[in-house]
Scaffold this active site. Structure first.
Site, PDB file in Angstrom:
ATOM      1  N   HIS A 332       0.800  -1.209   0.000  1.00 48.25           N
ATOM      2  CA  HIS A 332       0.000   0.000   0.000  1.00 48.25           C
ATOM      3  C   HIS A 332       0.835   1.261   0.000  1.00 48.25           C
ATOM      4  O   HIS A 332       0.326   2.358   0.090  1.00 48.25           O
ATOM      5  CB  HIS A 332      -0.941   0.009   1.201  1.00 48.25           C
ATOM      6  CG  HIS A 332      -1.978  -1.056   1.096  1.00 48.25           C
ATOM      7  ND1 HIS A 332      -3.002  -0.986   0.179  1.00 48.25           N
ATOM      8  CD2 HIS A 332      -2.114  -2.225   1.742  1.00 48.25           C
ATOM      9  CE1 HIS A 332      -3.734  -2.078   0.280  1.00 48.25           C
ATOM     10  NE2 HIS A 332      -3.216  -2.857   1.221  1.00 48.25           N
ATOM     11  N   ARG A 333       2.142   1.067  -0.046  1.00 38.53           N
ATOM     12  CA  ARG A 333       2.976   2.258   0.039  1.00 38.53           C
ATOM     13  C   ARG A 333       2.746   3.187  -1.157  1.00 38.53           C
ATOM     14  O   ARG A 333       2.836   4.391  -1.034  1.00 38.53           O
ATOM     15  CB  ARG A 333       4.445   1.867   0.139  1.00 38.53           C
ATOM     16  CG  ARG A 333       5.245   2.955   0.813  1.00 38.53           C
ATOM     17  CD  ARG A 333       6.629   2.512   1.162  1.00 38.53           C
ATOM     18  NE  ARG A 333       6.696   1.874   2.460  1.00 38.53           N
ATOM     19  CZ  ARG A 333       7.790   1.288   2.918  1.00 38.53           C
ATOM     20  NH1 ARG A 333       8.868   1.237   2.179  1.00 38.53           N
ATOM     21  NH2 ARG A 333       7.805   0.750   4.113  1.00 38.53           N
ATOM     22  N   GLY A 334       2.429   2.581  -2.289  1.00 37.79           N
ATOM     23  CA  GLY A 334       2.158   3.378  -3.481  1.00 37.79           C
ATOM     24  C   GLY A 334       1.012   4.337  -3.272  1.00 37.79           C
ATOM     25  O   GLY A 334       1.147   5.546  -3.437  1.00 37.79           O
ATOM     26  N   THR A 337       1.753   7.006  -0.611  1.00 36.79           N
ATOM     27  CA  THR A 337       2.657   8.064  -1.067  1.00 36.79           C
ATOM     28  C   THR A 337       1.938   9.014  -2.009  1.00 36.79           C
ATOM     29  O   THR A 337       2.056  10.227  -1.887  1.00 36.79           O
ATOM     30  CB  THR A 337       3.881   7.460  -1.769  1.00 36.79           C
ATOM     31  OG1 THR A 337       4.429   6.466  -0.926  1.00 36.79           O
ATOM     32  CG2 THR A 337       4.922   8.506  -2.044  1.00 36.79           C
TER      33      THR A 337
END
Lengths: 399, 619
Positions: A332-334, A337
């Site tokens: 889920h970092r995408g 960010t």
């Protein structure tokens, strides 16, 4: 305090830090007990010798390379964007730009004289934690304003300087174990910059990954046990042809800015001219860009101020999720960010509602390095993101 | 000691050094040259034309990190009880010359430090409890023999001038060199000449701030850089500086054509990554015959007065950037035909395929760095261990006294102090792919190889593996991808792979061996050949270098390959041979090749990239 004054003070403050050495007597006061940081006492700041011998080229005088500049600015507005990796051709001003950043950074409050740049809360949390130390009355803590620190981590740095170690002189002369904070301490709440980050020793990469994940630096050695906050915006730069970046480290960077040789003659001539002008008379050159610098600094400060008021429609969030899903991005970092960066971007433009337009501007920066790397892929990562973005946007309009 | 003025030949190198003496902001000169051409003599003689007190520091190739950037002086520190700082070589060269012989043999960590110091003009020392900034603004004069391998492009980029590579083969010049070496020249003459030269440089330094360059001239130089595909902005800046320094040397206050030509020769051409394209350049029209402005294809001309009458044409020529650029391009072309193949930095392959700059990877060299570790896990680095133990002695003594143990004279070293030497031999393996690009199945093999290279590189990071790719077809083999860790680079270099033609297997083995030897000097210890071929070579070694060579008989070909293979095996290079073709008529060449190489043979018809990788890794 007016803007002009604050900047004047800022640079004055910078100068006075230079080469400040603490008299030996004061240092000897740092006993084992004081090894844990005591903010009130003047501690030898390792940054003291960090005075740059030359002036940095002004940020606003840098021609082109908008992607890199925007990435850095968004990180100032919201450090949670997660840093930026700048990769690209050599000689295109990567490190010049990062080093120019210091001059447009806003001021932050820290506990007066604190080598760890702690906020009152961080200070209380750490100091109240310590065994035997009584509760500190927050009212007694004095604050001071400092520019957001930018700390340079050179490739040849040893681990002890990065994490901090004992003060050798004290130990030698008086057998006293006193902790001397390292670069990670200095970088707390600021920027940690690594040039040629792809060539950094594995050993140091491990340390960085550790600290970046926890936001804390832990040093334990012979009765010294230090745990201090080390939250920083990681900025790395390098030339991809010199080597690949370790995947775990790559993943740590919120944004990935790419930088290429400018092919426009007029721009290139302008770059050369400005550089020559700067080399000939740095002071006059700085003066010329002073107003622009202030303007940018103010714009950033305003963006910081309205950031908490910026909102995002659920629809936009859904589209972001769709985009990441279509691009096959793991974790889920995408999404996270993109969301944060889009907020910061909107704030920078002085707008309080995030739209897909903002998302579009920054999606490439946020996702480029998160796509699966396929060397046989002919499509550039940026193009791929654009294409998927267009699809999502098309859907959005069709509905 | 041979004086600068006594050195015969190497005129361009001398000119470059003089420009550097005039403007140290040019940052340095790189002189690629073959062994015995007197390049190091020249570099050392350079010290003789600089002001007397200028530091001239020679960098030993095996320099350690702390000697290079500085650190704690243990002896003095222990003696005085105060931390004593020892300056590094880079700081010793401050405001002087740092001379590196065999620049290409310098290990990668040293190169990184030099690069960093050059871009900052100072050294950041963050080691062993030390946090300091030392000044380190130096001119780097580096020489190297191109046959030893490349210099990392990142470093070269920070050095202003690069002398085009020339083999010193003029007989008369050689004779003079020998005369000079034998001392046949009058030393008084030499002294006079040197004094004159020093005076000339002094005067030029004074002239330097008074030289001006026009905007049009700047544009022309930048445009030339663009047409040559020069990467980044540093070259533009250096080029203009060099032109100005050249004008200053001639005691002029304006930059003239010759200055620009010299600057282009020394700064831009060596950085060229492609042949300039001059569109609409009619061949029958000699460039000198004043190409009228209307015919200029360049759109950037901001000058509205394109239609100038002939009488003013000459005047105008000096003023429009396009005109100057035209002249510059002539100069470039004059230089190029002879030199482009010899330009050491833009490799032959590059100038043809139009790819961008070269860069070596983070190869692990021989460099030793001390690092915390366990005594058993490596060789103990004594001095760093002592350094880290020293500060604790007092407190440990007190503590052990409390416990009733008396250790008055003994050094108390605890586990935490132990530093082990790191030899940087964690270099991983260099996989040299040699792909048969001849014949009809070549495309297939190439695709497989590309996939395998890609896949290996994806996983390369952990092991610090590197991959190189050599393709062989036609008359001779060619390094398509020099040893690299970069997926990006592999992707780019392997984009266009020509196929078809004869099978120069021997040439491939030879080239692979050379590549292996070069990698060895850079600290790569394990090397593996991955041959993707059916093993049927039909072009001999001689044909690779002599186009008129007669076709070698079959037995000779076999002998060549066998002899090469055995030498390679005895050199400790591992190898596997992968035959991916459906062999209806296997004659056993590939297994035999594998046997001679002391490697394994894999028969993988229509192999997938992963299978090739597995085979390579399994060995």
């Amino acid at each position: 305090m007016s803007q002009t004054e604050s900047v004047a003070k800022k640079s004055a403050a910078k100068k006075t830090v230079a080469k400040k050495t603490v008299p030996a007597k004061e240092k000897a006061e740092k006993t084992v007990k004081a090894a844990a940081p005591e903010a009130a006492k003047p501690v030898k700041a390792p940054s003291s010798s960090k005075k740059k011998s030359g002036q940095a080229f002004p940020f606003t005088a840098i021609v082109g390379q908008e992607e890199m500049k925007l990435s850095l600015i968004l990180n100032i507005i919201d450090p949670r964007v997660g840093g930026v990796l700048v990769m690209g051709h050599r000689g295109t001003g990567k490190s010049t730009t990062v080093r120019a950043l210091a001059e447009v950074l806003p001021l932050i409050d820290r506990v007066a004289g604190d080598t760890y740049n702690r906020t009152v809360d961080q200070f209380l949390e750490m100091e109240n934690d310590r065994k035997g130390a009584g509760k500190i009355d927050p009212a007694t803590i004095k604050l001071e304003k400092i520019p957001v620190p930018v700390v340079d981590l050179p490739l040849g740095a040893t681990e002890d300087r990065v994490c901090g170690t004992i003060d050798i002189e004290q130990a030698l002369t008086s057998g006293v174990k006193a902790f001397e904070p390292g670069l990670l301490a200095q970088a707390n709440r600021g920027f940690l910059y690594i040039d040629e980050v792809n060539l950094l020793d594995d050993h140091l990469v491990d340390v960085l990954l550790d600290v970046a994940a926890s936001g804390k630096n832990v040093v334990e050695r012979e009765g010294i046990s230090i745990r201090h906050p080390a939250r920083f915006v990681l900025v790395g730069s390098g030339n991809p042809e010199e080597g690949e970046l370790r995947p775990q480290l790559l993943d740590r960077f919120g944004l990935h800015a790419r930088i290429v040789t400018i092919l426009d003659v007029a721009k290139r001539v302008e770059i050369v001219k400005r550089r020559r002008e700067f080399d000939e008379d740095p002071d006059a050159f700085m003066k010329k860009y002073h107003r622009d610098q202030l303007k940018l600094q103010k714009k950033i400060e305003q963006a910081k101020a309205i950031l908490s008021e910026v909102t995002m429609d659920d629809k936009v969030l859904t589209d972001i999720a769709k985009l990441c899903m279509n691009l096959g991005i793991d974790g889920h970092r995408g999404e996270l960010t993109i969301t944060r960066t889009a907020y910061a971007h909107a704030a920078f433009l002085g707008e309080k509602v995030v739209t897909m337009k903002h998302v579009k501007d920054i999606a490439g920066l946020c996702l480029r390095h998160r796509l699966r790397k396929d060397p046989l892929e002919t499509l550039d990562a940026g193009e791929k993101i654009e294409r998927e973005l267009a699809k999502v946007l098309g859907e959005a309009e069709a509905v | 000691m041979i004086a600068f003025t006594d050195i015969v030949g190497m005129d361009l190198a001398k000119q470059a050094l003089m420009l550097l003496a005039v403007d140290p902001e040019l940052c340095g000169v790189v002189i690629p040259s073959a062994v015995g051409s007197g390049k190091s003599t020249l570099a050392r003689a350079f010290a003789g034309i600089l002001p007397e007190e200028t530091p001239f520091v020679e960098l030993p190739l095996n320099v350690t990190e702390d000697r290079l950037i500085g650190g704690v002086d243990l002896e003095a520190t222990l003696a005085t009880g105060v931390r004593v700082v020892q300056h590094g070589v880079l700081t010793k060269a401050h405001e002087g010359v740092l001379y590196v012989d065999s620049l290409s043999l310098l290990d990668s960590s040293a190169v990184s430090h030099i690069m960093d110091a050059m871009s900052r003009g100072e050294v950041l020392v963050e080691r062993e409890g030390l946090s300091e900034v030392h000044p380190a603004k130096f001119m780097l004069v580096g020489t190297y023999d191109p046959t030893d391998g490349e210099v990392r492009m990142g470093l070269v980029d920070r050095i202003g001038m690069i002398v085009p590579f020339t083999a010193q083969n003029d007989f008369r010049a050689r004779k003079k060199i020998i005369d000079t070496v034998l001392g046949k020249r009058n030393s008084e003459d030499t002294e006079d000449e040197l004094r004159m030269l020093a005076g000339l440089i002094m005067a030029a330094k004074e002239q330097l701030p008074h030289v001006s360059i026009t905007k049009e001239q700047m544009q022309a130089l930048v445009q030339t850089a663009l047409s040559l595909g020069v990467e980044g902005n540093r070259a533009d800046i250096f080029c203009i500086r060099a032109a100005i320094a050249s004008a200053a040397l001639a005691q002029r206050s304006d930059v003239e054509e010759e200055d620009m030509k010299l600057a282009i020769k020394l700064v831009l051409i060596p950085r060229a990554t492609r042949m300039p394209e001059r569109e609409a350049e009619a061949e029958e029209m000699p460039p000198q015959e004043e190409p009228p402005a209307e015919e200029e294809p360049e759109a950037e001309d901001e000058n509205a007065e394109a239609d100038t009458p002939d009488a003013e044409a000459e005047e105008e020529q000096k003023d429009t950037p396009d005109m100057i650029e035209e002249l510059m391009m002539d100069a470039v072309e004059m230089e190029l035909p002879d030199n482009i193949l010899n330009i050491s930095l833009a490799s032959k392959k590059k100038s043809k395929s139009g790819s961008r700059g070269e860069a070596l990877n983070n190869r692990r060299g021989r460099f030793v760095r001390a690092q915390p570790g366990e005594m058993r896990s490596g060789k103990v680095a004594l001095i760093p261990t002592l350094i880290s133990a020293a500060p604790w002695q007092e407190s440990r003594r007190q503590e052990s006294l409390k416990k009733g143990i008396k250790k008055r004279n003994a050094l108390i070293i605890s586990k935490d102090d132990v530093k082990i030497k790191r030899f940087r031999d964690k270099s991983g393996t260099l996989f040299i792919f040699m792909v048969d690009a001849s014949g009809s199945m070549a495309l297939n093999r190439m695709r497989q190889a590309k996939g395998a290279v890609a896949s290996l590189l994806q996983n390369a990071y952990v092991h610090r593996d590197q991959v190189a790719l050599i393709s062989f077809r036609g008359k001779q083999a060619q390094v398509l991808l020099p040893p690299s860790q970069s997926v990006d680079r592999a992707k780019r270099e392997l984009d266009v792979l020509p196929t078809g033609g004869g099978t120069p297997l021997a040439s491939a083995l030879f080239l692979g061996w050379e590549t292996a030897k070069q990698a060895r000097t850079k600290g790569v210890s394990q090397i593996m050949f991955v041959l993707i071929t059916d093993g049927r070579g039909n072009i001999g070694l001689q044909a690779a270098y002599d186009p008129n060579a007669e076709k070698a008989p079959k037995e000779q070909l076999e002998q060549e390959i066998e002899a090469l293979s055995r030498s390679i095996q005895s050199d400790g290079v591992a190898a596997i041979v992968i035959d991916t073709q459906m062999n209806y008529l296997s004659r056993g060449e590939a297994p035999k090749l594998a046997q001679n190489l002391g490697g394994r043979y894999f028969y993988l018809p229509n192999a997938k990239a992963e299978q090739i990788v597995d085979a390579a890794l399994s060995f």
